[in-house]
Design an enzyme around this catalytic site. Sequence first.
Site, PDB file in Angstrom:
ATOM      1  N   SER A  81     -30.899  32.324  49.179  1.00  0.00           N
ATOM      2  CA  SER A  81     -32.128  32.269  48.373  1.00  0.00           C
ATOM      3  C   SER A  81     -32.756  33.661  48.232  1.00  0.00           C
ATOM      4  O   SER A  81     -32.561  34.538  49.072  1.00  0.00           O
ATOM      5  CB  SER A  81     -33.139  31.333  49.033  1.00  0.00           C
ATOM      6  OG  SER A  81     -32.601  30.038  49.162  1.00  0.00           O
TER       7      SER A  81
HETATM    8  N1  SAH Z   1     -30.894  28.552  53.301  1.00  0.00           N
HETATM    9  C1  SAH Z   1     -29.714  29.019  52.631  1.00  0.00           C
HETATM   10  C2  SAH Z   1     -29.620  28.453  51.229  1.00  0.00           C
HETATM   11  C3  SAH Z   1     -28.222  28.309  50.807  1.00  0.00           C
HETATM   12  S1  SAH Z   1     -27.994  27.492  49.271  1.00  0.00           S
HETATM   13  C4  SAH Z   1     -29.675  30.530  52.580  1.00  0.00           C
HETATM   14  O1  SAH Z   1     -30.733  31.173  52.534  1.00  0.00           O
HETATM   15  O2  SAH Z   1     -28.583  31.096  52.577  1.00  0.00           O
HETATM   16  C5  SAH Z   1     -28.113  25.784  49.705  1.00  0.00           C
HETATM   17  C6  SAH Z   1     -27.067  25.260  50.669  1.00  0.00           C
HETATM   18  O3  SAH Z   1     -27.247  23.835  50.728  1.00  0.00           O
HETATM   19  C7  SAH Z   1     -25.625  25.482  50.251  1.00  0.00           C
HETATM   20  O4  SAH Z   1     -24.952  26.151  51.274  1.00  0.00           O
HETATM   21  C8  SAH Z   1     -25.066  24.068  50.042  1.00  0.00           C
HETATM   22  O5  SAH Z   1     -23.704  23.928  50.406  1.00  0.00           O
HETATM   23  C9  SAH Z   1     -25.983  23.233  50.937  1.00  0.00           C
HETATM   24  N2  SAH Z   1     -26.071  21.817  50.597  1.00  0.00           N
HETATM   25  C10 SAH Z   1     -26.073  21.223  49.376  1.00  0.00           C
HETATM   26  N3  SAH Z   1     -26.173  19.877  49.491  1.00  0.00           N
HETATM   27  C11 SAH Z   1     -26.238  19.606  50.828  1.00  0.00           C
HETATM   28  C12 SAH Z   1     -26.337  18.409  51.598  1.00  0.00           C
HETATM   29  N4  SAH Z   1     -26.390  17.200  51.027  1.00  0.00           N
HETATM   30  N5  SAH Z   1     -26.374  18.512  52.936  1.00  0.00           N
HETATM   31  C13 SAH Z   1     -26.321  19.724  53.561  1.00  0.00           C
HETATM   32  N6  SAH Z   1     -26.219  20.896  52.891  1.00  0.00           N
HETATM   33  C14 SAH Z   1     -26.178  20.853  51.545  1.00  0.00           C
END
Ligand code: SAH
Length: 216
Positions: free
Chosen positions: A66
Amino acid sequence: MNCIDTYKHKGLRQQMVDKLRAKGISDESVLQAMNEVPRHFFLDSALDSLAYEDQALKIGCEQTISHPSTVAMQSQLLSVKPSMKVLEIGTGSGYQTAILCRLGAKVFTIERQKGLYDQTSKLLRELGYRAQCFLGDGYQGLTGSYDRIIVTCGAPEIPDALMRQLKTGGIMVIPLGDGEQEMLRITKNGERHEEWQIEKFGTYSFVPMLNGKAMK
Ligand code: SAH
């Protein structure tokens, strides 16, 4: 990953924090955590020079870390106090996880992509962050009850399981919507829907929260 923190990185990080302050982030504990956690540790070294720009960047498995301003906003809305149990949905790069650890929370984090789970749980351990990482579906949450829940992917609806796992008096920060999302802060003042206080904090664009699809 480049896990050397140079004076240049530190300088760029200070500038990033100054910009976050100018954008209206006022929680000193959040600003301090963001000044302390090297964001470039959570990125491919090819992206090193962009690590302190206000950008979402690729982290593999078609996912993104993000924007720093989004991490700051979600962290501020969450209002974490030391020792609180915090559940994060979407570990991704682990950067938000590390910020929560720096804020003193006991962090439980769930990722559905095995590649990211493997890579990030190892990195967080090596860097000394004590988050507990889980591979699974964030819609189901995690057994237990939490003071705070933060969702870092775009959710088409508010997952029931997560609302159940949020303690009474607890806060959930969740970007809600398909395509674009509205950032919501939900304060669970009681078990009944009518007792939930829902506040809105602007429009964001997250990768989607995926449901029921096979993990790679
Ligand atoms: N907090 C992270 C955001 C990554 S993007 C950062 O700052 O790097 C969002 C993440 O949510 C992705 O890695 C994606 O694979 C995960 N995601 C999507 N759907 C999900 C679910 N149902 N359960 C767990 N993780 C999920």
